[in-house]
Motif scaffolding. Sequence first.
Motif, PDB file in Angstrom:
ATOM      1  N   VAL A  73     -13.519  11.372 -17.903  1.00  0.00           N
ATOM      2  CA  VAL A  73     -13.446  12.039 -19.200  1.00  0.00           C
ATOM      3  C   VAL A  73     -14.775  12.719 -19.474  1.00  0.00           C
ATOM      4  CG1 VAL A  73     -13.285  11.709 -21.708  1.00  0.00           C
ATOM      5  CG2 VAL A  73     -11.724  10.486 -20.186  1.00  0.00           C
ATOM      6  N   ILE A  74     -14.703  13.948 -19.936  1.00  0.00           N
ATOM      7  CA  ILE A  74     -15.889  14.630 -20.453  1.00  0.00           C
ATOM      8  C   ILE A  74     -15.673  14.834 -21.948  1.00  0.00           C
ATOM      9  CG2 ILE A  74     -17.213  16.770 -20.470  1.00  0.00           C
ATOM     10  CD1 ILE A  74     -16.796  16.947 -17.473  1.00  0.00           C
ATOM     11  N   HIS A  75     -16.575  14.287 -22.728  1.00  0.00           N
ATOM     12  CA  HIS A  75     -16.433  14.294 -24.191  1.00  0.00           C
ATOM     13  C   HIS A  75     -17.424  15.289 -24.783  1.00  0.00           C
ATOM     14  CE1 HIS A  75     -16.459  13.381 -28.329  1.00  0.00           C
ATOM     15  NE2 HIS A  75     -17.149  12.261 -28.322  1.00  0.00           N
ATOM     16  N   CYS A  76     -16.920  16.480 -25.110  1.00  0.00           N
ATOM     17  CA  CYS A  76     -17.793  17.488 -25.723  1.00  0.00           C
ATOM     18  C   CYS A  76     -17.265  17.961 -27.075  1.00  0.00           C
ATOM     19  CB  CYS A  76     -18.022  18.660 -24.780  1.00  0.00           C
ATOM     20  SG  CYS A  76     -16.570  19.327 -23.981  1.00  0.00           S
ATOM     21  N   ALA A  77     -16.387  17.173 -27.675  1.00  0.00           N
ATOM     22  CA  ALA A  77     -15.914  17.495 -29.027  1.00  0.00           C
ATOM     23  C   ALA A  77     -17.006  17.151 -30.035  1.00  0.00           C
ATOM     24  CB  ALA A  77     -14.649  16.700 -29.338  1.00  0.00           C
ATOM     25  N   ALA A  78     -17.256  18.064 -30.966  1.00  0.00           N
ATOM     26  CA  ALA A  78     -18.308  17.826 -31.963  1.00  0.00           C
ATOM     27  C   ALA A  78     -18.114  18.760 -33.148  1.00  0.00           C
ATOM     28  CB  ALA A  78     -19.688  18.037 -31.349  1.00  0.00           C
ATOM     29  N   LYS A 226     -21.591  17.790 -11.915  1.00  0.00           N
ATOM     30  CA  LYS A 226     -22.334  16.945 -10.987  1.00  0.00           C
ATOM     31  C   LYS A 226     -22.530  15.537 -11.550  1.00  0.00           C
ATOM     32  CE  LYS A 226     -24.835  20.448  -8.332  1.00  0.00           C
ATOM     33  NZ  LYS A 226     -26.159  21.021  -7.961  1.00  0.00           N
ATOM     34  N   ALA A 227     -22.771  15.444 -12.855  1.00  0.00           N
ATOM     35  CA  ALA A 227     -22.948  14.125 -13.464  1.00  0.00           C
ATOM     36  C   ALA A 227     -21.662  13.315 -13.381  1.00  0.00           C
ATOM     37  CB  ALA A 227     -23.398  14.270 -14.913  1.00  0.00           C
ATOM     38  N   LEU A 228     -20.527  13.956 -13.653  1.00  0.00           N
ATOM     39  CA  LEU A 228     -19.244  13.243 -13.604  1.00  0.00           C
ATOM     40  C   LEU A 228     -18.934  12.772 -12.182  1.00  0.00           C
ATOM     41  CD1 LEU A 228     -16.666  12.337 -15.093  1.00  0.00           C
ATOM     42  CD2 LEU A 228     -15.651  14.534 -14.434  1.00  0.00           C
ATOM     43  N   GLU A 229     -19.139  13.631 -11.217  1.00  0.00           N
ATOM     44  CA  GLU A 229     -18.850  13.258  -9.830  1.00  0.00           C
ATOM     45  C   GLU A 229     -19.765  12.133  -9.360  1.00  0.00           C
ATOM     46  OE1 GLU A 229     -17.040  17.479  -8.113  1.00  0.00           O
ATOM     47  OE2 GLU A 229     -19.172  17.044  -7.846  1.00  0.00           O
ATOM     48  N   LYS A 230     -21.040  12.199  -9.740  1.00  0.00           N
ATOM     49  CA  LYS A 230     -21.978  11.138  -9.362  1.00  0.00           C
ATOM     50  C   LYS A 230     -21.654   9.831 -10.081  1.00  0.00           C
ATOM     51  CE  LYS A 230     -25.749   9.618  -7.299  1.00  0.00           C
ATOM     52  NZ  LYS A 230     -25.861   9.504  -5.826  1.00  0.00           N
ATOM     53  N   LEU A 231     -21.305   9.934 -11.357  1.00  0.00           N
ATOM     54  CA  LEU A 231     -20.951   8.737 -12.126  1.00  0.00           C
ATOM     55  C   LEU A 231     -19.727   8.058 -11.528  1.00  0.00           C
ATOM     56  CD1 LEU A 231     -21.528   7.020 -14.684  1.00  0.00           C
ATOM     57  CD2 LEU A 231     -20.023   8.588 -15.940  1.00  0.00           C
ATOM     58  N   HIS A 232     -18.786   8.853 -11.074  1.00  0.00           N
ATOM     59  CA  HIS A 232     -17.562   8.317 -10.460  1.00  0.00           C
ATOM     60  C   HIS A 232     -17.861   7.654  -9.128  1.00  0.00           C
ATOM     61  CE1 HIS A 232     -13.784   8.633  -8.078  1.00  0.00           C
ATOM     62  NE2 HIS A 232     -13.242   8.241  -9.219  1.00  0.00           N
ATOM     63  N   ASP A 233     -18.741   8.280  -8.334  1.00  0.00           N
ATOM     64  CA  ASP A 233     -19.016   7.784  -6.985  1.00  0.00           C
ATOM     65  C   ASP A 233     -20.094   6.713  -6.936  1.00  0.00           C
ATOM     66  OD1 ASP A 233     -17.154   9.593  -6.039  1.00  0.00           O
ATOM     67  OD2 ASP A 233     -18.642  11.127  -5.531  1.00  0.00           O
ATOM     68  N   ASP A 234     -21.053   6.783  -7.852  1.00  0.00           N
ATOM     69  CA  ASP A 234     -22.199   5.867  -7.802  1.00  0.00           C
ATOM     70  C   ASP A 234     -22.638   5.479  -9.207  1.00  0.00           C
ATOM     71  OD1 ASP A 234     -24.314   4.356  -6.953  1.00  0.00           O
ATOM     72  OD2 ASP A 234     -25.351   5.978  -5.893  1.00  0.00           O
ATOM     73  N   PRO A 235     -21.839   4.708  -9.917  1.00  0.00           N
ATOM     74  CA  PRO A 235     -22.153   4.365 -11.310  1.00  0.00           C
ATOM     75  C   PRO A 235     -23.421   3.539 -11.462  1.00  0.00           C
ATOM     76  CG  PRO A 235     -20.305   3.050 -10.513  1.00  0.00           C
ATOM     77  CD  PRO A 235     -20.556   4.106  -9.476  1.00  0.00           C
ATOM     78  N   ASP A 236     -23.854   2.864 -10.411  1.00  0.00           N
ATOM     79  CA  ASP A 236     -25.077   2.066 -10.508  1.00  0.00           C
ATOM     80  C   ASP A 236     -26.304   2.937 -10.745  1.00  0.00           C
ATOM     81  OD1 ASP A 236     -23.670  -0.259 -10.132  1.00  0.00           O
ATOM     82  OD2 ASP A 236     -24.050  -0.369  -7.973  1.00  0.00           O
ATOM     83  N   VAL A 237     -26.246   4.206 -10.333  1.00  0.00           N
ATOM     84  CA  VAL A 237     -27.378   5.122 -10.511  1.00  0.00           C
ATOM     85  C   VAL A 237     -27.313   5.812 -11.872  1.00  0.00           C
ATOM     86  CG1 VAL A 237     -28.472   7.250  -9.679  1.00  0.00           C
ATOM     87  CG2 VAL A 237     -27.688   5.522  -8.040  1.00  0.00           C
ATOM     88  N   VAL A 238     -26.149   6.315 -12.236  1.00  0.00           N
ATOM     89  CA  VAL A 238     -26.010   7.174 -13.410  1.00  0.00           C
ATOM     90  C   VAL A 238     -25.519   6.420 -14.645  1.00  0.00           C
ATOM     91  CG1 VAL A 238     -24.958   9.309 -14.242  1.00  0.00           C
ATOM     92  CG2 VAL A 238     -25.560   9.092 -11.836  1.00  0.00           C
ATOM     93  N   GLY A 239     -24.797   5.333 -14.467  1.00  0.00           N
ATOM     94  CA  GLY A 239     -24.204   4.611 -15.583  1.00  0.00           C
ATOM     95  C   GLY A 239     -25.219   4.137 -16.608  1.00  0.00           C
ATOM     96  N   GLY A 240     -24.960   4.431 -17.875  1.00  0.00           N
ATOM     97  CA  GLY A 240     -25.838   4.002 -18.955  1.00  0.00           C
ATOM     98  C   GLY A 240     -27.081   4.842 -19.138  1.00  0.00           C
ATOM     99  N   GLU A 241     -27.169   5.973 -18.442  1.00  0.00           N
ATOM    100  CA  GLU A 241     -28.374   6.797 -18.469  1.00  0.00           C
ATOM    101  C   GLU A 241     -28.171   8.067 -19.289  1.00  0.00           C
ATOM    102  OE1 GLU A 241     -31.256   5.928 -17.180  1.00  0.00           O
ATOM    103  OE2 GLU A 241     -30.509   4.091 -16.263  1.00  0.00           O
TER     104      GLU A 241
END
Length: 361
Positions: A73-78, A226-241
């Motif tokens: 999910v990409i959340h850009c509603a504002a 790129k952030a979504l793909e990385k978060l999906h593949d390697d959440p230990d790096v990007v998750g929570g950042e």
Amino acid sequence: MRVLIVGGGGYIGFHIGLELASRQHEVTLFDLHPPNPVWYDKSETCPLPFVTGSILCLPDLEQVLSLSKAEGVIHCAAHGMSSREQLPSASSLTESINIDGTSLLLKVCSGPSSSVTSLVYTSTFNVVFGCDEIIGGDENLPYFPLHRHWDNYSISKSVAERLVLASSGKNKKFHTCSLRLAGVMGVGETRHLPRIVASLPFLKFRYGNAKVQFVGIKNAVQAHVKALEKLHDDPDVVGGEAYFISDGKPIEHWEYFRPLIEGLGYTYPKWVLPVGLMWIFVLLGQFFLRVFGEIWGAGRGLFLSPAELLKTSVTHWFSIDKAKQHFGYAPEDVNDLSGVLHEYRRKMGLSPLLKFRKNDT
């Protein structure tokens, strides 16, 4: 990956959707209103599946997540980003969409029946910038105190980002990250550029010499993908950042728009007003809109809100090294308004420019 874009009817969300689809992801757009036809061939229907619904409606969210079977999910509603949307009269809607809507989306996405594993949140520089100068800041900076913000948009985005990041990893399958964007510019942008171009015939002065950052739409899109793909593949790096996203090169605010001003046949203003005097104009304008809005024409909006004056008159720029290192963000066409200039020259019936003054400040 199956991806749901919440806020997919907006400028950023729609263009992210196009890029994800070109990379063979299955994309569904979700918003109250469909994408603007100016962003695609007007003779065609929207090129991506679109579902109408509200981020504030639980059944709508549950239905679209069920239909899309989204993994990402990409959340850009504002709401409340600019002009009269920043008036106190609009604060309740801003808080509802940006805070309550985000909270509801997180609840549904992280629920036991959800297939979502990754959520990227579109945030803003404003969560750490309020009024103090920042030079080369990074993600270790603290959040700007909520009570010192001039606008509810910044407050609500700060609260929402904390909710998003705090939800990452609460269950083993659901992870999040946040992208703090500079002001987004590009061909077809409908929130800021039309106001700027409409003001150019009356622009006789400028103010301040603040160095700031912008982000072209292609770079904003690249960062999300790129952030979504990385978060999906390697959440230990990007998750929570959280990550700052811009074109990467600070530039004086007025110099950024100089190629557009001169390229449309206007004179770059030489008179420089004190920022203090601008504050008087802005606060008076806000006062008249509050008191006489219905009579005086609230629909015209503000030329500048107090928060917008701060954004354009106080130096603040941030390093993008973390985004480069964690998911390979690599901005292109830095500080380039050539496409925008071509777009507005065409709209004004002017001939194409053979040479373009590039931003090299």
